[in-house]
Design a protein around this motif. Structure first.
Motif, PDB file in Angstrom:
ATOM      1  N   SER A 229       3.680 -29.624  22.482  1.00 10.49           N
ATOM      2  CA  SER A 229       3.432 -28.675  23.570  1.00 10.49           C
ATOM      3  C   SER A 229       3.621 -27.242  23.087  1.00 10.49           C
ATOM      4  O   SER A 229       4.352 -26.992  22.131  1.00 10.49           O
TER       5      SER A 229
ATOM      6  N   ASP B 151       3.677 -22.982  24.879  1.00 19.36           N
ATOM      7  CA  ASP B 151       3.632 -22.096  26.047  1.00 19.36           C
ATOM      8  C   ASP B 151       3.945 -20.698  25.532  1.00 19.36           C
ATOM      9  O   ASP B 151       5.063 -20.436  25.099  1.00 19.36           O
TER      10      ASP B 151
ATOM     11  N   GLN C 220      -1.092 -22.353  27.491  1.00 18.61           N
ATOM     12  CA  GLN C 220      -0.195 -23.502  27.496  1.00 18.61           C
ATOM     13  C   GLN C 220      -0.962 -24.739  27.041  1.00 18.61           C
ATOM     14  O   GLN C 220      -2.167 -24.847  27.261  1.00 18.61           O
TER      15      GLN C 220
END
Length: 123
Positions: free
Chosen positions: A42, A44, A53
């Motif tokens: 991930s 962001d 994101q």
């Protein structure tokens, strides 16, 4: 024989240039990873004033294209697709494969030049 249109000529040139460039850029990574198709981690961050994101997903309409991974620019989903060689493309920069979804999000922000990303129709 159909007449060669400008669009077809540009598409063919982009495909050839992309194929040559992607093979050169991703060959060492692809061979080292052995066709590793695991989802990237991930992210962001704020890139050029836009929030980008990305995260693995467990389902959704486009899972088969994005390999179970979702990317967002300012909260709007950026349709991404993972190619067979492990590179990624997006609906915004379709002819410019990049190595990661984060790079696809950054390329989309660069291409948008401040314009809003519009939602991609599901059908």
């Amino acid at each position: 024989m159909p007449e060669l249109s400008r669009r077809r000529a540009l598409t063919a040139a982009a495909a050839l240039a992309t194929a040559a460039g992607v093979q050169t850029l991703t060959a060492p990574t692809a061979s080292a990873a052995g066709h590793d198709h695991h989802s990237p981690t991930s992210f962001d961050e704020v890139y050029k004033g836009r929030r980008i994101q990305g995260r693995p997903t467990s389902g959704g309409a486009h899972q088969h294209h994005g390999g179970g991974y979702a990317v967002f620019v300012d909260g709007v989903e950026l349709h991404v697709m993972r190619n067979a060689d492990g590179s990624w493309i997006s609906v915004v920069s379709h002819y410019d494969p990049v190595p990661t979804p984060r790079a696809a999000a950054r390329a989309a922000v660069d291409e948008l030049q401040g314009a809003a990303l519009l939602p991609f129709p599901a059908n």
